[in-house]
Scaffold this active site. Structure first.
Site, PDB file in Angstrom:
ATOM      1  N   TRP A  47       0.821  -1.213   0.000  1.00  0.00           N
ATOM      2  CA  TRP A  47       0.000   0.000   0.000  1.00  0.00           C
ATOM      3  C   TRP A  47       0.851   1.258   0.000  1.00  0.00           C
ATOM      4  CZ3 TRP A  47      -4.436  -0.479  -1.921  1.00  0.00           C
ATOM      5  CH2 TRP A  47      -5.189  -1.652  -1.730  1.00  0.00           C
ATOM      6  N   ASP A  89      -1.440   6.544   6.950  1.00  0.00           N
ATOM      7  CA  ASP A  89      -2.498   5.663   6.469  1.00  0.00           C
ATOM      8  C   ASP A  89      -2.768   4.620   7.556  1.00  0.00           C
ATOM      9  OD1 ASP A  89      -4.060   3.752   5.232  1.00  0.00           O
ATOM     10  OD2 ASP A  89      -2.864   3.655   3.408  1.00  0.00           O
ATOM     11  N   LYS A 133     -12.552  -2.091   7.805  1.00  0.00           N
ATOM     12  CA  LYS A 133     -11.717  -3.044   8.541  1.00  0.00           C
ATOM     13  C   LYS A 133     -12.219  -3.187   9.984  1.00  0.00           C
ATOM     14  CE  LYS A 133      -8.865  -2.930   4.984  1.00  0.00           C
ATOM     15  NZ  LYS A 133      -8.706  -4.015   4.026  1.00  0.00           N
TER      16      LYS A 133
END
Length: 409
Positions: free
Chosen positions: A115, A209, A234
């Site tokens: 990511w 992030d 999540k």
């Protein structure tokens, strides 16, 4: 299978608490006695306005978000933020440094997994500044190409005056996570930044992030961050809404910056648009926001983030504990070195592909869903987000012990 027979270890969209799903199902038909479902009600109504305010208050209280930071609710997921924060931070940098040419603008990226790698690639694609890779974790792995842990602090090479410093706190695919304890070998090296260095000074704009670890434990030095963002799917809700915590000085006039030479920023990517409108500039993902509110109310009722963090600590200790027993029997090997392993995404490989297939098939038969590793790395990945209970982890631990005995027999 019935829902009670299944445990969803999926990496996202992930499991949600049954009580939240039951409450939200009722609200789909009749929200708070209005006779209108939550997915039908106007986002301009006072009832939905109260939901947005309540969700913001729950995040602010449980994470200790200071008044210097605004909390925004945005569509597009974490991946859209790879573009949004770049454009907003470069606009800010242009306003602060009108005479520095574009070719001297720098953005710092810490690459520890897929990511953060994608985030750096998007920054290069957008242009407008040089992308400096502060550190690439692959260069510190045994094979020189795998993401296996947080690099040593001495390897981090920050720029002198970057427009932003980006890092991904937890890499969902590879299972690499920064340690929470400050100045430990696998922690983020805040001490290398200006405020902790001789002479002090302000920390450059930190962008974090937190998509796969948000609300699972406290955020170290939250107030020192310029931007923190996280997709909801999540730990705190269904897909559709992204939480963005933005420091007030980063809510800049992007149009004014464009007149000074910065790249134009679409209105729907500008943080100030959402701040000025209370996240209601356009129709937001109403259902996702409502479910996130229910999840965080439930968290508050069970004791808040402190209790959730303690539970998550026990869950990952139990799971890693039994997997270390498997490793000792040469049945599995860890992808990530000790100290850098994720609390949320436990990633490992079997001794061979046949054992992995047996493990996944046996687990599926027991109702353990979505444990296959990401297609880019293979293997096995068990995601134990907030909604996964300690009792469910205990069931998985018992299964792994029985599996080990069966294979060894």
């Amino acid at each position: 299978m019935d829902r009670t027979q299944v445990i969803n270890f999926g990496p996202g969209p992930s499991a949600l608490p049954d009580s939240v799903l039951e409450e939200s199902a009722k609200a789909l038909l009749n929200f708070q006695g209005t006779g209108i479902g939550i997915s039908e009600i106007s986002h301009r109504s006072k009832e939905f306005g109260a939901v947005v305010k309540r969700l913001e208050q729950l995040i602010r209280t449980q994470l200790d978000v200071p008044p210097t930071h605004h909390i925004l609710f945005i569509q597009g997921g974490g991946t859209q933020q790879f573009s949004s924060f770049v454009l907003n931070m470069l606009a800010r940098y242009r306003l602060l440094h009108p005479n520095i040419p574009d070719e001297e603008h720098v953005m710092d990226y810490v690459v520890t997994g897929s990511w953060s790698k994608k985030a750096a690639e998007e920054a290069r694609r957008l242009g407008g500044a040089h992308v400096n890779i502060v550190v690439d974790a692959r260069e510190h792995s045994s094979d020189g190409k795998s993401f296996t842990g947080i690099p040593p602090h001495e390897a981090f090479k920050f720029s002198a005056d970057p427009a932003l410093i980006y890092y991904c706190e937890n890499e969902t695919v590879h299972g690499v996570q920064f340690a929470q304890e400050d100045r430990t070998p696998s922690s983020f090296p805040f001490h290398l930044l200006a405020r902790d260095a001789p002479g002090g000074g302000a920390i450059p704009p930190l962008v974090a992030d937190y998509s796969s670890s948000f609300m699972s434990r406290k955020i170290p030095r939250l107030a020192d961050h310029a931007v923190i963002f996280a997709g909801a799917q999540k730990n705190i809700g269904p897909s559709g809404v992204t939480i963005v915590i933005v420091r007030e000085d980063c809510l800049v006039d992007v149009d004014a910056a464009a007149k000074m030479g910065a790249a134009p920023v679409p209105k729907m990517l500008a943080y100030k648009t959402y701040s000025d409108s209370g996240s209601l500039y356009n129709t937001p993902p109403t259902f996702a926001i409502y479910v996130a509110m229910l999840v965080l109310e439930r968290m508050e009722n069970v004791g808040g983030l402190k209790v959730v963090e303690e539970t998550n600590r026990r869950k990952q200790e139990k799971l890693y504990g039994v997997l270390k027993e498997s490793e000792g029997k040469n049945l599995i090997r860890f992808n990530v070195k000790d100290g850098s392993r994720s609390w949320m995404n436990v990633v490992f490989r079997g001794k061979d592909e046949e054992l992995e297939k047996q493990f996944l098939a046996s687990g599926e038969a027991q109702g353990f869903k979505s444990m296959k590793g990401h297609r880019s790395v293979g293997g096995i990945r068990v995601s134990i987000y907030n909604a996964i209970t300690e009792e469910q982890v205990d069931k998985l631990v018992s299964f792994i012990k029985e599996f080990n005995e069966k294979i060894a027999a």
